[in-house]
Design a protein around this motif. Structure first.
Motif, PDB file in Angstrom:
ATOM      1  N   GLU A  18     115.224 -54.568  14.637  1.00 59.99           N
ATOM      2  CA  GLU A  18     114.001 -55.444  15.339  1.00 59.99           C
ATOM      3  C   GLU A  18     113.493 -54.856  16.409  1.00 59.99           C
ATOM      4  O   GLU A  18     112.235 -54.818  16.789  1.00 59.99           O
ATOM      5  CB  GLU A  18     114.612 -56.830  15.541  1.00 59.99           C
ATOM      6  N   TYR A  19     114.398 -53.957  17.119  1.00 63.20           N
ATOM      7  CA  TYR A  19     113.803 -53.259  18.548  1.00 63.20           C
ATOM      8  C   TYR A  19     112.763 -51.996  17.844  1.00 63.20           C
ATOM      9  O   TYR A  19     111.930 -51.773  18.397  1.00 63.20           O
ATOM     10  CB  TYR A  19     114.882 -52.764  18.999  1.00 63.20           C
ATOM     11  N   SER A  20     113.175 -51.383  16.666  1.00 60.31           N
ATOM     12  CA  SER A  20     112.378 -50.684  15.932  1.00 60.31           C
ATOM     13  C   SER A  20     110.806 -51.217  15.747  1.00 60.31           C
ATOM     14  O   SER A  20     109.787 -50.522  15.929  1.00 60.31           O
ATOM     15  CB  SER A  20     113.082 -49.860  14.951  1.00 60.31           C
ATOM     16  N   LYS A  21     110.991 -52.374  15.202  1.00 62.41           N
ATOM     17  CA  LYS A  21     109.766 -53.041  14.737  1.00 62.41           C
ATOM     18  C   LYS A  21     109.213 -53.431  15.759  1.00 62.41           C
ATOM     19  O   LYS A  21     107.791 -53.203  15.817  1.00 62.41           O
ATOM     20  CB  LYS A  21     110.405 -54.146  13.917  1.00 62.41           C
ATOM     21  N   LEU A  64     119.073 -44.704  20.987  1.00 68.91           N
ATOM     22  CA  LEU A  64     118.702 -43.168  21.379  1.00 68.91           C
ATOM     23  C   LEU A  64     117.686 -42.616  20.464  1.00 68.91           C
ATOM     24  O   LEU A  64     116.670 -42.018  20.685  1.00 68.91           O
ATOM     25  CB  LEU A  64     120.057 -42.248  21.527  1.00 68.91           C
ATOM     26  N   MET A  65     117.850 -42.923  18.918  1.00 67.48           N
ATOM     27  CA  MET A  65     117.005 -42.332  17.901  1.00 67.48           C
ATOM     28  C   MET A  65     115.650 -43.133  18.112  1.00 67.48           C
ATOM     29  O   MET A  65     114.646 -42.629  17.673  1.00 67.48           O
ATOM     30  CB  MET A  65     117.643 -42.691  16.628  1.00 67.48           C
ATOM     31  N   LEU A  66     115.616 -44.235  18.760  1.00 68.22           N
ATOM     32  CA  LEU A  66     114.447 -44.971  19.021  1.00 68.22           C
ATOM     33  C   LEU A  66     113.704 -44.864  20.416  1.00 68.22           C
ATOM     34  O   LEU A  66     112.803 -45.507  20.578  1.00 68.22           O
ATOM     35  CB  LEU A  66     114.674 -46.557  18.932  1.00 68.22           C
ATOM     36  N   GLY A  67     114.603 -44.016  21.199  1.00 69.16           N
ATOM     37  CA  GLY A  67     114.057 -43.295  22.397  1.00 69.16           C
ATOM     38  C   GLY A  67     114.223 -44.186  23.481  1.00 69.16           C
ATOM     39  O   GLY A  67     113.960 -44.265  24.540  1.00 69.16           O
ATOM     40  N   LYS A  68     115.315 -45.105  23.580  1.00 63.84           N
ATOM     41  CA  LYS A  68     115.664 -45.977  24.537  1.00 63.84           C
ATOM     42  C   LYS A  68     117.215 -45.362  24.747  1.00 63.84           C
ATOM     43  O   LYS A  68     118.249 -45.622  24.144  1.00 63.84           O
ATOM     44  CB  LYS A  68     115.803 -47.066  24.027  1.00 63.84           C
ATOM     45  N   LYS A 105     114.442 -62.204  21.769  1.00 64.96           N
ATOM     46  CA  LYS A 105     114.413 -62.093  23.290  1.00 64.96           C
ATOM     47  C   LYS A 105     115.226 -60.957  23.715  1.00 64.96           C
ATOM     48  O   LYS A 105     114.675 -60.328  24.771  1.00 64.96           O
ATOM     49  CB  LYS A 105     114.928 -63.585  23.646  1.00 64.96           C
ATOM     50  N   LEU A 106     116.262 -60.766  23.070  1.00 64.06           N
ATOM     51  CA  LEU A 106     117.166 -59.537  23.595  1.00 64.06           C
ATOM     52  C   LEU A 106     116.359 -58.358  23.223  1.00 64.06           C
ATOM     53  O   LEU A 106     116.482 -57.506  24.471  1.00 64.06           O
ATOM     54  CB  LEU A 106     118.346 -59.588  22.751  1.00 64.06           C
ATOM     55  N   CYS A 107     115.890 -57.920  22.233  1.00 65.11           N
ATOM     56  CA  CYS A 107     114.996 -56.862  22.144  1.00 65.11           C
ATOM     57  C   CYS A 107     114.100 -56.595  22.861  1.00 65.11           C
ATOM     58  O   CYS A 107     113.718 -55.334  23.319  1.00 65.11           O
ATOM     59  CB  CYS A 107     114.484 -57.047  20.545  1.00 65.11           C
ATOM     60  N   ASP A 108     113.352 -57.642  23.429  1.00 62.17           N
ATOM     61  CA  ASP A 108     112.232 -57.671  24.333  1.00 62.17           C
ATOM     62  C   ASP A 108     112.893 -57.227  25.756  1.00 62.17           C
ATOM     63  O   ASP A 108     111.996 -56.420  26.386  1.00 62.17           O
ATOM     64  CB  ASP A 108     111.449 -59.051  24.695  1.00 62.17           C
ATOM     65  N   ASP A 109     114.093 -57.691  26.180  1.00 62.61           N
ATOM     66  CA  ASP A 109     114.718 -57.354  27.358  1.00 62.61           C
ATOM     67  C   ASP A 109     115.022 -55.988  27.316  1.00 62.61           C
ATOM     68  O   ASP A 109     114.954 -55.218  28.196  1.00 62.61           O
ATOM     69  CB  ASP A 109     115.975 -58.357  27.659  1.00 62.61           C
ATOM     70  N   ILE A 110     115.601 -55.471  26.058  1.00 62.62           N
ATOM     71  CA  ILE A 110     115.787 -54.084  25.963  1.00 62.62           C
ATOM     72  C   ILE A 110     114.868 -53.055  26.311  1.00 62.62           C
ATOM     73  O   ILE A 110     114.836 -52.054  27.001  1.00 62.62           O
ATOM     74  CB  ILE A 110     116.515 -53.869  24.579  1.00 62.62           C
ATOM     75  N   LYS A 111     113.535 -53.752  25.745  1.00 63.93           N
ATOM     76  CA  LYS A 111     112.299 -52.939  26.044  1.00 63.93           C
ATOM     77  C   LYS A 111     111.921 -52.910  27.396  1.00 63.93           C
ATOM     78  O   LYS A 111     111.391 -51.862  28.130  1.00 63.93           O
ATOM     79  CB  LYS A 111     111.133 -53.458  25.062  1.00 63.93           C
ATOM     80  N   LYS A 112     112.176 -54.027  27.967  1.00 65.46           N
ATOM     81  CA  LYS A 112     111.600 -54.173  29.285  1.00 65.46           C
ATOM     82  C   LYS A 112     112.400 -53.561  30.526  1.00 65.46           C
ATOM     83  O   LYS A 112     111.990 -53.035  31.532  1.00 65.46           O
ATOM     84  CB  LYS A 112     111.459 -55.694  29.772  1.00 65.46           C
ATOM     85  N   TYR A 113     113.804 -53.629  30.447  1.00 64.38           N
ATOM     86  CA  TYR A 113     114.672 -53.164  31.455  1.00 64.38           C
ATOM     87  C   TYR A 113     114.713 -51.474  31.299  1.00 64.38           C
ATOM     88  O   TYR A 113     115.105 -51.157  30.490  1.00 64.38           O
ATOM     89  CB  TYR A 113     115.944 -53.800  31.528  1.00 64.38           C
TER      90      TYR A 113
END
Length: 256
Positions: A249-252, A151-155, A120-128
């Motif tokens: 998990e954010y990478s996945k 940053l290495m993952l583009g965020k 759920k947190l990873c989803d929020d990181i992607k969304k915000y």
């Protein structure tokens, strides 16, 4: 809490200020002369630091203290302590004991973390679009590490060493901001007078990552918690393990 307000405020000031700046000079002098600080007045501190009295007052405000009175209160209640993790006379055994404790602390996280909350947190990181990641002292290092991994993952996310700067960022955030706070004891907001801040802290979405399952302030929206011994040894390793899991998990998620 493992660390009192004085080391949090002073060490974050020294780490975030330019070497030789007035605030850095004052914080460094006080930490190096703690035994002399109990009965010293504002004029004498200013003289010792070769600064104006107004600089001491400004230092208190800029580091998140109410005033010089609060500084004196902190100096009168210093309770520094360091936990030795092994009493063995053998260096080899002390290394073994410490390693075993860290290993066990990681296993605690593995066995008790809520995977659903992690995703759920990873989803929020992607969304915000705007994300701030914060922590104090060792937890601050974890926040910086997560910033680098993302940053290495583009965020791109924001962080800061200074507790005052962290709080300024959080209280000026709005509903478009995601705030992630690493706090091993869950005491991150205990260093502030929250009565004046509660309304401002409602706006952003705030996640707390902590080893203490307790009731958090109402403005903390989500929590990732795990079992912990609440000791100095486990502190950074458990939080870092969670931060690394978030990045993994954010990478996945980004590849889906």
């Amino acid at each position: 809490m493992i660390y009192g307000k004085l080391p949090v405020v002073f060490l974050s000031t020294i780490a975030s200020e330019k070497n030789g700046s007035t605030n850095c000079v004052i914080a460094t002098y006080i930490l190096e002369h703690l035994d002399e600080m109990q009965d010293i007045g504002i004029k004498e501190i200013a003289k010792k630091c070769n600064v104006a009295v107004s600089s001491i007052s400004r230092f208190c405000k800029e580091t998140g203290l109410r005033d010089f009175v609060e500084l004196k209160e902190l100096l009168a209640s210093i309770d520094f302590h360091f936990e030795e993790q092994s009493q063995s006379k053998s260096l080899h055994q002390r290394i073994e004991d410490y390693s075993d404790k860290i290993h066990d602390s990681i296993q605690m996280v593995k066995n008790t973390i809520d995977g659903h909350q992690l995703m759920k947190l990873c989803d929020d990181i992607k969304k915000y679009q705007r994300v701030g990641v914060f922590g104090l002292l060792k937890a601050g290092s974890v926040a910086i590490n997560l910033q680098g991994d993302l940053l290495m993952l583009g965020k791109q996310v924001y962080t800061h060493i200074s507790y005052t700067q962290q709080m300024q960022y959080i209280i000026t955030a709005d509903e478009n901001d995601l705030i992630i706070i690493f706090s091993y004891t869950g005491s991150y907001f205990d260093y502030q007078n929250l009565r004046a801040l509660k309304k401002k802290l409602i706006a952003p979405k705030i996640w707390m990552i902590s080893g203490d399952k307790k009731n958090y302030p109402s403005f903390v929206d989500e929590v990732i918690s795990f079992e912990s011994l609440q000791d100095q040894a486990s502190h950074p390793y458990q939080l870092q393990f969670v931060a690394s899991l978030i990045a993994q998990e954010y990478s996945k998620m980004c590849k889906q």
